[in-house]
Design a protein around this motif. Sequence first.
Motif, PDB file in Angstrom:
ATOM      1  N   UNK A 205       0.819  -1.219   0.000  1.00  0.00           N
ATOM      2  CA  UNK A 205       0.000   0.000   0.000  1.00  0.00           C
ATOM      3  C   UNK A 205       0.851   1.266   0.000  1.00  0.00           C
ATOM      4  N   UNK A 206       2.105   1.106  -0.389  1.00  0.00           N
ATOM      5  CA  UNK A 206       3.026   2.243  -0.536  1.00  0.00           C
ATOM      6  C   UNK A 206       4.291   1.725  -1.218  1.00  0.00           C
ATOM      7  N   UNK A 207       5.108   2.640  -1.729  1.00  0.00           N
ATOM      8  CA  UNK A 207       6.383   2.225  -2.298  1.00  0.00           C
ATOM      9  C   UNK A 207       7.261   1.573  -1.239  1.00  0.00           C
ATOM     10  N   UNK A 208       8.129   0.659  -1.673  1.00  0.00           N
ATOM     11  CA  UNK A 208       9.187   0.174  -0.791  1.00  0.00           C
ATOM     12  C   UNK A 208      10.241   1.281  -0.773  1.00  0.00           C
ATOM     13  N   UNK A 209      10.200   2.091   0.276  1.00  0.00           N
ATOM     14  CA  UNK A 209      11.036   3.291   0.336  1.00  0.00           C
ATOM     15  C   UNK A 209      11.810   3.323   1.645  1.00  0.00           C
ATOM     16  N   UNK A 210      12.950   4.053   1.613  1.00  0.00           N
ATOM     17  CA  UNK A 210      13.838   4.124   2.762  1.00  0.00           C
ATOM     18  C   UNK A 210      14.311   5.565   2.947  1.00  0.00           C
ATOM     19  N   UNK A 211      14.814   5.848   4.130  1.00  0.00           N
ATOM     20  CA  UNK A 211      15.309   7.187   4.435  1.00  0.00           C
ATOM     21  C   UNK A 211      16.577   7.515   3.646  1.00  0.00           C
ATOM     22  N   UNK A 212      17.434   6.513   3.428  1.00  0.00           N
ATOM     23  CA  UNK A 212      18.764   6.763   2.885  1.00  0.00           C
ATOM     24  C   UNK A 212      19.096   5.915   1.656  1.00  0.00           C
ATOM     25  N   UNK A 213      18.202   5.011   1.259  1.00  0.00           N
ATOM     26  CA  UNK A 213      18.486   4.066   0.170  1.00  0.00           C
ATOM     27  C   UNK A 213      17.652   4.401  -1.067  1.00  0.00           C
ATOM     28  N   UNK A 214      18.318   4.586  -2.191  1.00  0.00           N
ATOM     29  CA  UNK A 214      17.619   4.732  -3.470  1.00  0.00           C
ATOM     30  C   UNK A 214      17.277   3.347  -3.994  1.00  0.00           C
ATOM     31  N   UNK A 215      16.028   3.147  -4.420  1.00  0.00           N
ATOM     32  CA  UNK A 215      15.592   1.859  -4.960  1.00  0.00           C
ATOM     33  C   UNK A 215      15.436   2.009  -6.476  1.00  0.00           C
ATOM     34  N   UNK A 216      16.141   1.163  -7.218  1.00  0.00           N
ATOM     35  CA  UNK A 216      16.154   1.240  -8.673  1.00  0.00           C
ATOM     36  C   UNK A 216      15.529  -0.032  -9.250  1.00  0.00           C
ATOM     37  N   UNK A 217      14.527   0.142 -10.100  1.00  0.00           N
ATOM     38  CA  UNK A 217      13.885  -0.983 -10.778  1.00  0.00           C
ATOM     39  C   UNK A 217      14.183  -0.874 -12.279  1.00  0.00           C
TER      40      UNK A 217
END
Length: 236
Positions: free
Chosen positions: A44-56
């Motif tokens: 129900x939201x992006x897999x997101x982090x405070x300090x990590x960029x997520x690349x697909x």
Amino acid sequence: MAAPAALQRSVVSPAGRHTASLIFLHGSGDTGQGARTWIKQILNQDMAFQHIKVIYPTAPARPYTPMKGAFSTVWFDRYKISNDCPEHIESIDSMCQRLTDLINDEIKNGIAKNRILIGGFSMGGGMAMHLAYRFHQDLAGVFALSSFLNKDSSVYQALKRNQSVLPELFQCHGTADELVLYSWGEETNKMLKSLGVSASLHTFPNLNHELSRTEIEKLKTWIVKKLPVEAAKTNE
């Protein structure tokens, strides 16, 4: 000959200062945006982090033998979906070069290589294991969700010659998976352990060839453990 164009990618930026990167490789026939959307629907939201960029990133379309040569967004070709046939090593190695460019982009952006994680779902997890254990053994870690390696994988051959410290493997598999059998994933895990990889295998009863919320939350916990928030640098 012109260099191949950079892989298309969908990116979830960190909320704060970018100090680490995560590369998530989709399964066969999917796209980077598709994998991101799938995870977003589950959480129900992006897999997101405070300090990590997520690349697909998205695999370029190519003829895929299990689909009788029809074009599909796959990381590499297979002779068949089985763990007891030879690997299509030419297509695997070609994509390892393309994904190395993506890793190098992050390094150019100031991210240390030991602050980069790579993994994926199904074929994406298999691709990640080839990339890390054959070419980039100094990455922070590898994850493989519903994935496997062929019995005589070139990954195993590379590890038999290896003398360096290897990235940890976080592996998940549904025991009800009818496409990538759980026994294939279990065999991969045992083989990698025998060759010096610190590998965990998390099983999910009644889970078929899919992702679950419990699995993704467990993965997120492992990601933050491998890529903790860096303490702020002070000027002395």
